[in-house]
Design an enzyme around this catalytic site. Sequence first.
Site, mmCIF file in Angstrom:
data_model
loop_
_atom_site.group_PDB
_atom_site.id
_atom_site.type_symbol
_atom_site.label_atom_id
_atom_site.label_comp_id
_atom_site.label_asym_id
_atom_site.label_seq_id
_atom_site.Cartn_x
_atom_site.Cartn_y
_atom_site.Cartn_z
ATOM 1 N N SER A 128 36.914 25.734 103.249
ATOM 2 C CA SER A 128 35.976 26.845 103.380
ATOM 3 C C SER A 128 36.318 27.600 104.656
ATOM 4 O O SER A 128 36.969 27.050 105.556
ATOM 5 C CB SER A 128 34.537 26.311 103.467
ATOM 6 O OG SER A 128 33.635 27.328 103.867
ATOM 7 N N TYR A 141 27.929 20.415 107.737
ATOM 8 C CA TYR A 141 28.834 21.002 106.742
ATOM 9 C C TYR A 141 30.108 21.508 107.421
ATOM 10 O O TYR A 141 31.224 21.226 106.962
ATOM 11 C CB TYR A 141 28.136 22.147 106.007
ATOM 12 C CG TYR A 141 29.050 22.870 105.040
ATOM 13 C CD1 TYR A 141 29.566 22.220 103.930
ATOM 14 C CD2 TYR A 141 29.397 24.206 105.247
ATOM 15 C CE1 TYR A 141 30.400 22.877 103.045
ATOM 16 C CE2 TYR A 141 30.228 24.870 104.366
ATOM 17 C CZ TYR A 141 30.732 24.202 103.264
ATOM 18 O OH TYR A 141 31.563 24.855 102.397
#
Length: 274
Positions: A128, A141
């Site tokens: 990501s 995260y």
Amino acid sequence: MRTILLTGASSGIGAHTAMLLAKQGHRVLAAARRINQIPHHPHITSLALDLTDGSSIERLVHSLQPTMNIDVLINCAGYGEFGSIEDTCSEHARQQMEVNVVGPMALTRAILPRMRRAGRGRVVNVSSLAGEFAAPLGGWYHASKFALEALSDSLRGEVAHHGIKVVIVQPGYVDTDWHDDAMRRLDVASSGGAYSDMATAMRRYFKSAAVGRQMASADHVARTIVKAATTARPKTRYRVGPGATLAVALHTVLPDRTFDALTRAQFRYPRVQA
């Protein structure tokens, strides 16, 4: 035709990727916890996999024919544990790392001997933009994606002389249910405490038109993953989504406090006390 093992195949980006690969004629071993939600196609074989359970990973690998070569492993499974670092309990933090980092690496380790035996192979890790820079309320995260990026870079250097390539795909915002799940987790962790005003601002931001303009479709990301998995000479990284390259460039060139201020302004977080 390649034999491709894909995790996270029951929804979102993973499901789109499985279908695209199958339609191209590849043999897709599609793994997920919810196997009943894996797309149906003659070239797709559904496999049960829980990345938090080492025995589940072992069962999947043992279910493969001993002589079967895995041409490509795509680690696509993952989720976002959102909430302040102070509010997020240790159990949820560990779960985040298990699903996004430890589990994928355990599966990778189990598949690498087959690739080395064949003298070729490819590992595609779906990371990501959150692996390039961090923002408030997404610490665990971000930590998982930073770790996945580092492990991918190390692995790339370790396996290159065995004919194995390692590729990272870095989506930005993607139009799936991922954000809804992340916001539910944010509410559980931080909706009623010292960071509730920030949590409210983040929820408001993700419902705004500004986010919609930054969204890439799941199909767009899936097409990039397919390219990373099948092109003859892949890049080491593929960034996907409007403004993805610019966001990384800004983080690289701007001082930390300037980037922090831009992030707070973007999400409309409370002003920092002098």
